[in-house]
Write an enzyme that holds these catalytic residues in place. Structure first.
Site, PDB file in Angstrom:
ATOM      1  N   CYS A  69     -11.639  20.070  64.823  1.00  0.00           N
ATOM      2  CA  CYS A  69     -10.415  20.884  64.872  1.00  0.00           C
ATOM      3  C   CYS A  69      -9.459  20.356  65.940  1.00  0.00           C
ATOM      4  O   CYS A  69      -8.258  20.305  65.730  1.00  0.00           O
ATOM      5  CB  CYS A  69     -10.720  22.334  65.225  1.00  0.00           C
ATOM      6  N   ASP A  70      -9.984  20.010  67.096  1.00  0.00           N
ATOM      7  CA  ASP A  70      -9.134  19.762  68.265  1.00  0.00           C
ATOM      8  C   ASP A  70      -9.115  18.321  68.751  1.00  0.00           C
ATOM      9  O   ASP A  70      -8.311  17.980  69.622  1.00  0.00           O
ATOM     10  CB  ASP A  70      -9.596  20.664  69.431  1.00  0.00           C
ATOM     11  N   CYS A  85     -15.010  22.479  68.940  1.00  0.00           N
ATOM     12  CA  CYS A  85     -14.874  21.873  67.614  1.00  0.00           C
ATOM     13  C   CYS A  85     -14.066  20.590  67.700  1.00  0.00           C
ATOM     14  O   CYS A  85     -12.834  20.620  67.756  1.00  0.00           O
ATOM     15  CB  CYS A  85     -14.223  22.862  66.665  1.00  0.00           C
TER      16      CYS A  85
END
Ligand code: NDP
Length: 313
Positions: A140-141, A137
């Site tokens: 997200c990261d 992701c």
């Protein structure tokens, strides 16, 4: 054991839409949010294609809106993961769900809205560097890899989207495509090609991920046509090769296809168990959109209502 009319498993667009309709129909639905409250959209930045948000909407904000709307009509939203399902094949019978491998709960209708999860390549080194270089992701990261070179694997819309997202944060993004063409839409491919700091390596597969105790340092790849092996320096490796439906707990009970997508009857969300309905990405491998998930969530709630009405609810 507490008995209910309607339990909804999963908290993505399918689950929340089912909850809104079920609550308005006075089924007093209980929702278990699962491992990723809000579902896959919480890993997206901007959602531009959900009707009603003319200026687009942040994925998390949209899921908060859906949650608030479901709760406004009385849905009880609970933290918890359904870890086991014992489904009743008798019409009108109660289905039993186990929550967090601990307590049990029963309901006459169950709406499955468990969605799908990212797939991984299956390399042992992928597990080793999970969270220390490997991610599924970018939204997200990606922030953790700001200013560093990264690799994305995949040739679909997700890979194209992740690569262009990361290209805003990272000096260089290498996109590994296993064939000589991408599956992504033309528009997404054009975005990739127009982004100067994305290099696409065609016909390329990942052989191994190498690193040290701090994390990933190198992605070893092979050209499938020439067999040439190359080491790409990178601290981030983003896997974007598709998704798997989250339906394992129903295996051996509910009819599903070989990939694990739950089979529903035509023009219906009904499964092969009476009172068990399935909506969203757990049963849809074709459209996989928030709006189609919401549509089938609505269908599942209406069908639950009719099922209970036929039982004299
Ligand atoms: P897809 O199934 O569309 O694509 C998966 C990609 O990964 C393919 O290019 C596939 O290659 C590749 N792949 C699969 N397994 C491997 C492997 N072991 N090694 C290397 N590559 C592999 O999945 P997506 O997640 O990209 O998209 C899913 C759906 O969601 C699609 O319908 C897509 O259009 C939609 N979507 C829409 C977005 C948007 O509109 N903004 C954003 C993201 C997704 P091959 O082609 O060779 O099979």
């Amino acid at each position: 054991m507490k008995k209910h009319d309607c339990i909804i498993i999963g908290s993505g667009p399918a689950g929340y839409t089912a909850a809104i309709y079920a609550a308005r129909a006075d089924l007093k639905p209980i929702m278990y949010m699962g491992l990723q409250p809000g579902g896959q959209l919480t890993t997206t930045t901007e959602v531009d294609n959900f009707p009603g948000y003319a200026a687009g909407v942040d994925g998390n904000a949209m899921m908060d809106d859906l949650k608030n709307q479901a709760e406004r009509f009385g849905t009880e939203v609970r933290f918890g993961l359904v870890t086991k399902a014992s489904l009743n094949s008798k019409k009108g019978g109660y289905h039993t769900l186990t929550i967090d491998e601990g307590h049990h709960i029963q309901a006459r209708t169950v709406i499955i809205a468990t969605g799908a999860s990212a797939k991984y390549l299956g390399l042992p080194s992928e597990q080793k560097f999970m969270g220390f270089g490997v991610s599924a992701c970018a939204v997200c990261d990606g922030f953790f890899y700001k200013g560093q070179d990264v690799v994305v694997v995949g040739g679909g819309d997700t890979a194209a989207e992740e690569a262009t997202y990361l290209a805003k944060l990272c000096p260089k993004v290498t996109l590994l495509v296993r064939r000589d063409e991408m599956r992504a839409s033309k528009a997404m491919q054009n975005r990739v090609m127009a982004t100067k700091n994305i290099e696409v390596l065609w016909d390329t597969e990942t052989l191994d991920l190498l690193g040290d105790d701090k994390g990933l340092t190198t992605v070893r790849v092979k050209n499938r046509k020439t067999s040439e092996t190359t080491d790409i320096p990178a601290t981030g490796f983003f896997v974007a090769i598709g998704h798997k439906p989250n339906t394992d707990i129903f295996k051996g009970q509910i009819d599903m296809d070989e990939a694990g997508y739950i089979k529903t009857q035509s023009d219906s969300t009904a499964t092969n168990y009476p009172g068990v309905f399935c909506s969203g990405d757990a049963q849809d491998k074709i459209y996989r959109q928030a709006v189609t998930a919401a549509g089938t969530g609505c269908m599942a709630a209406l069908e639950s209502e009719r099922y209970l009405a036929a039982l004299g609810h």
